[in-house]
Design a protein around this motif. Structure first.
Motif, PDB file in Angstrom:
ATOM      1  N   GLU A   1     -12.796  -3.608   3.088  1.00 21.26           N
ATOM      2  CA  GLU A   1     -12.442  -2.316   2.515  1.00 21.26           C
ATOM      3  C   GLU A   1     -12.977  -2.158   1.099  1.00 21.26           C
ATOM      4  O   GLU A   1     -12.936  -3.078   0.294  1.00 21.26           O
TER       5      GLU A   1
ATOM      6  N   THR B   1      -8.619   3.897  -1.509  1.00 24.68           N
ATOM      7  CA  THR B   1      -9.234   2.984  -0.547  1.00 24.68           C
ATOM      8  C   THR B   1      -9.995   3.773   0.512  1.00 24.68           C
ATOM      9  O   THR B   1      -9.949   5.004   0.552  1.00 24.68           O
TER      10      THR B   1
ATOM     11  N   ASN C   1       0.873  -1.170   0.000  1.00 25.34           N
ATOM     12  CA  ASN C   1       0.000   0.000   0.000  1.00 25.34           C
ATOM     13  C   ASN C   1       0.914   1.224   0.000  1.00 25.34           C
ATOM     14  O   ASN C   1       1.969   1.194   0.649  1.00 25.34           O
TER      15      ASN C   1
ATOM     16  N   GLY D   1      -3.914  -1.326  -0.438  1.00 26.41           N
ATOM     17  CA  GLY D   1      -4.485  -2.085   0.664  1.00 26.41           C
ATOM     18  C   GLY D   1      -4.124  -3.550   0.667  1.00 26.41           C
ATOM     19  O   GLY D   1      -4.912  -4.398   1.092  1.00 26.41           O
TER      20      GLY D   1
ATOM     21  N   VAL E   1     -12.556  -0.219  -2.492  1.00 26.72           N
ATOM     22  CA  VAL E   1     -11.576   0.502  -3.297  1.00 26.72           C
ATOM     23  C   VAL E   1     -12.301   1.082  -4.506  1.00 26.72           C
ATOM     24  O   VAL E   1     -13.017   0.358  -5.207  1.00 26.72           O
TER      25      VAL E   1
END
Length: 457
Positions: free
Chosen positions: A200, A225, A172, A444, A202
């Motif tokens: 998460e 993200t 990341n 991420g 994105v």
């Protein structure tokens, strides 16, 4: 002696559990949901005595802040435990390292001592309206494309994702690089990224297209993200997790806070004339060397709209043909992860095979050996390791389909690395167009690559 990793991770787990307990929902025996409790009090008091609640919200916010500080204080003990002199630093024979460097040393020591912890199951491509995770396990990849676009999106390209890291790119932006994330030539069982957050989102947004100077098919995107929280124990991260039943409070989900730029793999610089728009003497694809086949017979330029994926031309192959192109020296970064692929259309294909791969005449390049099914990825026509091998027996007449291959470059990229197109024993005609070869961008803890479609972004 040696580090007792069972003790270390048990101690860390107990500390994290204690901190998490501050924010467990009431149904789990933990602290009640502050906003819900505040609403209940207001509802019980009613409008007639509402003035007696003045300042109550401030009191609740103060309480949440105190709980957050207490949880953070507990969490700092994790750092202290990892830095413990007698059981950690002395065993590693290291001084007072920064936390990033110390974690690298622990990672190295665990690999050398064959120590492990329970593998975290990471999933990519799960959209809110799906019940089946995409690529949830190595070797599985449900049909269909789970990546969603917004209503105002234009373009029919695709986004591919992979859980294999490389050893030269941060997982990341802003995170440290660890050369052990992807050992040379891959291990026997490919390590999949476990560096993702709980859940998460994105988002990729086109920021440059034809109107701003980016050639059609080579648009530039910004990948972003979810925002990172100050701490996983920060009360501001307390919210409804996606997928939770309505009204269920769960631990919040600070994201990785990543921001990166990527362009389509068709914009890569390693291979020239990847879109087969340029031909010499009618049928010779520019920049490509013909090793087998007759121009105008086995190898032809195709310009009919029905058989062109994008642009004005495609490569048409009949029966058998072999072509190659030398990769431009210096165009590929050692140990870096890449994706290459192409769109294929077949007409009357009932036999034959099509192979697109990377080789080195000097033998300095050895295709990596990878575990079956790795990595989880978008789509079903994906491979890992440097070769796409298609059995065309049952293809028949099939419209344009994207085929892709992920690969981590070796620690030394040979100067004679080349890409080959090998078509043998075929029937009917096959058409190749919109080839791409570009670097993978990481956000991420997941690698992403963007593929241009027929409709510009």
């Amino acid at each position: 002696m040696a580090i007792d990793y069972a003790d270390l991770f048990t101690d860390i787990g107990k500390l994290v559990k204690a901190a998490n307990d501050f924010f467990k929902p009431a149904t789990s025996g933990g602290t009640p949901d502050y906003p819900t409790l505040l609403g209940e009090i207001r509802g019980v008091f009613g409008a007639n005595v509402a003035e007696t609640l003045e300042g109550l919200e401030f009191d609740f916010n103060s309480l949440r802040s105190q709980a957050s500080n207490s949880a953070t204080g507990i969490a700092t003990r994790v750092d202290a435990r990892i830095r413990h002199k007698e059981t950690i630093l002395d065993e590693l024979k290291k001084g007072n390292l920064g936390m990033d460097d110390l974690l690298r040393e622990i990672f190295r020591d665990m690999i050398e001592k064959a120590e492990s912890i329970e593998r975290r199951q990471c999933r990519i491509g799960l959209s809110p309206n799906q019940t089946t995770p995409h690529g949830s396990d190595p070797g599985t990849s449900p049909a269909g494309d789970p990546f969603k676009t917004t209503a105002d999106s234009t373009g029919n390209g695709t986004l591919s994702a992979s859980l294999v890291l490389d050893s030269v790119t941060p997982p990341n932006p802003g995170w440290p690089v660890n050369p052990r994330y992807s050992p040379t030539n891959y291990p026997a069982a490919t390590r999949l990224s476990e560096l993702v957050t709980h859940n998460e989102r994105v988002v990729f947004t086109c920021v440059q297209d034809e109107s701003t100077g980016a050639p059609e098919g080579q648009e530039v995107f910004r990948g972003e993200t979810d925002a990172s929280g100050a701490s996983e124990f920060d009360w501001r991260s307390l919210n409804l997790k996606r997928g939770s039943p309505p009204g269920t409070l769960a631990l919040g989900n600070p994201g990785s806070g990543g921001l990166a730029t990527l362009t389509t793999v068709q914009a890569g610089l390693a291979v020239a004339n990847m879109n087969f728009e340029s031909f010499i003497n009618t049928n010779q694809p520019e920049s490509w060397v013909v090793d087998a086949g007759v121009l105008g017979t086995n190898i032809r330029a195709e310009t009919s709209t029905a058989n062109v994926h994008r642009g004005d031309a495609s490569l048409r192959l009949t029966t058998a043909a072999t072509l190659h192109q030398d990769i431009i020296p210096g165009a590929l970064v050692a140990s870096k992860r890449y994706l290459f692929g192409f769109y294929l259309k077949t007409v009357g294909a009932t036999a034959g095979s099509l192979v697109v791969n990377l080789t080195s005449p000097s033998g300095e390049f050895t295709p990596p050996v990878t575990a079956p099914g790795a990595p989880p990825r978008r789509g079903t026509n994906a491979t890992e390791g440097g070769e796409i091998d298609l059995d065309l027996t049952a293809y028949g007449t099939q419209d344009w389909v994207w085929n892709e291959c992920w690969i981590n470059m070796p620690t030394v990229v040979p100067d004679d690395l080349r890409i080959n197109i090998i078509y043998t024993g075929g029937t009917g005609d096959i058409y190749i167009d919109s080839m791409g070869f570009g670097p993978v961008v990481f956000l991420g803890g997941v690698g992403y690559a963007l593929i241009a479609g027929t409709i510009p972004f």
